[in-house]
Motif scaffolding. Structure first.
Motif, PDB file in Angstrom:
ATOM      1  N   ASN A 112      36.215 -69.215  17.288  1.00  0.00           N
ATOM      2  CA  ASN A 112      36.682 -68.329  18.299  1.00  0.00           C
ATOM      3  C   ASN A 112      36.461 -68.816  19.668  1.00  0.00           C
ATOM      4  OD1 ASN A 112      37.703 -66.359  16.748  1.00  0.00           O
ATOM      5  ND2 ASN A 112      35.693 -65.696  16.230  1.00  0.00           N
ATOM      6  N   PRO A 135      42.794 -61.775  21.388  1.00  0.00           N
ATOM      7  CA  PRO A 135      42.504 -60.957  22.501  1.00  0.00           C
ATOM      8  C   PRO A 135      43.668 -60.232  22.748  1.00  0.00           C
ATOM      9  CG  PRO A 135      42.687 -63.122  22.968  1.00  0.00           C
ATOM     10  CD  PRO A 135      42.854 -63.051  21.582  1.00  0.00           C
ATOM     11  N   GLU A 177      37.727 -65.273  25.626  1.00  0.00           N
ATOM     12  CA  GLU A 177      38.721 -65.178  24.579  1.00  0.00           C
ATOM     13  C   GLU A 177      40.010 -65.799  25.052  1.00  0.00           C
ATOM     14  OE1 GLU A 177      37.507 -60.839  22.766  1.00  0.00           O
ATOM     15  OE2 GLU A 177      39.595 -61.331  23.068  1.00  0.00           O
TER      16      GLU A 177
END
Length: 509
Positions: free
Chosen positions: A310, A335, A43
């Motif tokens: 993502n 995140p 992330e």
DNA sequence: CACGGAATGC
DNA sequence: GCATTCCGTG
């Protein structure tokens, strides 16, 4: 759940997807539903905001550098509500990944680790021909016409695998999977147990697939072999960060055999499935390869999009269907950030036997980095908690000035998403045009050179297919930097096993 | 810094 | 299972 910490946990399924389910789901993390560290790392890597903290290392495919260990640790601690987290601890967790082969350390470079995409994928998709495309991520060559050929995988449930399969990737094509292999060198003998853990894990993804597909059907036994197929993606396109492993190799032509989803994460749990369990929804369900419900497809696409987005997956990962437009959903998540609010400190774990030290600690960090960010409106709060971590953070945030990339707005709205595919975020990295992966791949290529990769063209099938992962397991391929490409040099790639996986799988089924 | 065992927690 | 926390060893 940890209530206090709201953060992450999985988003609910219903609403939107914040993050691919698999990122949080059980599937991906079996025992625990919490986010796993490697997911978290991904992330961060995907966000520009954190580029100064952690970033893909140029040059090496899948390699990333933790530029600010303390910060990363803090972020992680925040996410997990472990204010006491520090790099030492975090790194211990990362080291555990070595055996799992999710990561390995790049020796000689401080704070530098590398995702082991290759291996990750392999187990799940033995049929993939790594060599050609370069392993993993880039795997797929863009198949131009994919649409036309679109075959969707078959993941479907009932459909007998056998029926379907044939067309798609023949086993043969996929065959080569093995780069990893074996060279003798590789495997050191160390691995005794091997696989268990690791392979198993990876396998899990497969299983999921299988199960999905068979759910009802056949599952009697599980086959480990994956019978899944991945969609082919057509457009080569662009991709965001060249260094990202997710990025696709620029060279379109090479052939990859199929595209696989690439992220490790994906490999674990293909996004495809992530979106919704309901059978009805499943795009593949029931339908044969070609038929599908548009709605479902959308849904599916969305999911894919989210995933792509993502993780900066290459657009390739996103299958393109003509005409299909993907509506924007909210896929964003961020995140860290979210955590900001609710961090609850947890008492110092008294953990170890006699420890009672209390450290002081401030509570985590306040601010360092992101935190301060404007808190977004919707962020999750407790109730919503699950949703996302950072969910929605609007666009704001950034901490990272980074150079030029400013241009890219980066996620924000939906449009962007669209954009993503078209033009992903801009990599900051300059030129590194070629990613190593491709290079590597290139070299090896051989058989697969097929250009467009389209389907599996691979003629050869090595049959043996998957090696029992078990066998291989633990090898440490670290060491030399390039060691990872055994295939090239040693080349052996597993000659053996290849296609079998698929084939068998089908058969099994 | 990096590695990995051990104990522990969830 | 997956960390988290400690810790001893290179």
């Amino acid at each position: 759940m940890k209530a206090g910490c709201s953060i992450v946990e999985k988003p609910e399924g219903g609403g939107g997807y914040q993050f691919p389910d698999w990122a949080y789901k059980t599937e991906s993390s079996p025992g625990s539903r919490q986010i796993q560290l490697w997911h978290f790392i991904l992330e961060l890597l995907q966000k520009e905001e954190f580029r100064h903290v952690i970033a893909w290392q140029q040059g090496e495919y899948g390699e990333f550098v933790i530029k600010d260990p303390d910060e990363v640790a803090r972020l992680w601690g925040r996410r997990k509500c472990k204010p006491q987290m520090n790099y030492d601890k975090l790194s211990r967790a990362l080291r555990y990944y070595y055996n799992k082969r999710i990561l390995h350390k790049t020796k000689g470079k401080r704070f530098t680790y590398k995702f082991n995409f290759n291996k990750l994928v392999m187990p799940n998709y033995p049929f993939i021909n790594i060599r050609s495309s370069g392993v993993v991520p880039q795997s797929a060559p863009p198949v131009p016409t994919a649409s036309s050929r679109f075959h969707f995988p078959p993941l479907d449930p009932h459909s007998p695998p056998s029926d379907v399969q044939p067309g798609r990737f023949s086993a043969s094509s996929l065959a080569a999977s093995g780069q990893e292999s074996s060279n003798g060198a590789d495997r050191k003998g160390e691995l005794p147990e091997l696989e268990d853990g690791s392979a198993a894990d990876w396998r899990r993804g497969v299983d999921l697939l299988s199960s999905r597909s068979s759910v009802a059907g056949g599952l009697g036994h599980q086959k480990r072999k994956p019978d899944i197929m991945l969609p082919l993606f057509s457009r080569p396109g662009v991709y965001p960060d060249p260094h990202s492993p997710f990025a696709v190799s620029p060279l379109p032509g090479r052939g990859g055999v199929l595209n696989v989803p690439i992220s490790p994460a994906l490999s674990l749990t293909p996004t495809i499935f992530s979106y919704s369990p309901s059978p009805g929804l499943s795009p593949f369900t029931g339908s044969s390869c070609f038929s599908f419900n548009p709605e479902e497809m959308k849904h599916y696409l969305h999911s894919q999009a989210c995933s792509v987005f993502n993780y900066h997956l290459s657009p390739r990962t996103f299958p393109r269907y003509p005409g299909l437009v993907v509506p924007p959903l909210q896929c964003q998540m961020h995140p860290e950030e979210s955590a900001q609010f609710s961090i609850k400190l947890q008492p110092p774990p008294a953990g170890r036997k006699n420890r009672e030290r209390a450290e002081s600690s401030e509570q985590s960090g306040p601010a360092t980095a992101p935190a301060a960010a404007p808190v977004p409106p919707r962020i999750k709060v407790e109730p919503a908690s699950d949703k996302d971590p950072e969910s929605v953070r609007p666009s704001g945030r950034e901490e990272e000035p980074s150079r030029g990339e400013g241009a890219v707005p980066s996620r924000t709205t939906e449009e962007e998403k669209g954009t993503v595919f078209a033009r992903p975020a801009a990599p900051v990295w300059p030129p590194g045009p070629l990613s190593s992966p491709s290079e590597e791949a290139l070299e090896v290529t051989d058989d697969s050179e097929d250009r467009p990769g389209r389907e599996p063209s691979a003629p050869e099938k090595k049959e043996d297919a998957l090696m029992p992962p078990k066998l291989r397991l633990k090898r440490r391929w670290n060491g030399a930097p390039e060691a990872r490409e055994p295939s090239k040099s040693g080349r052996v790639l597993w000659s053996g096993p290849g296609p079998r996986g698929l084939a068998t799988a089908a058969a099994d089924a």
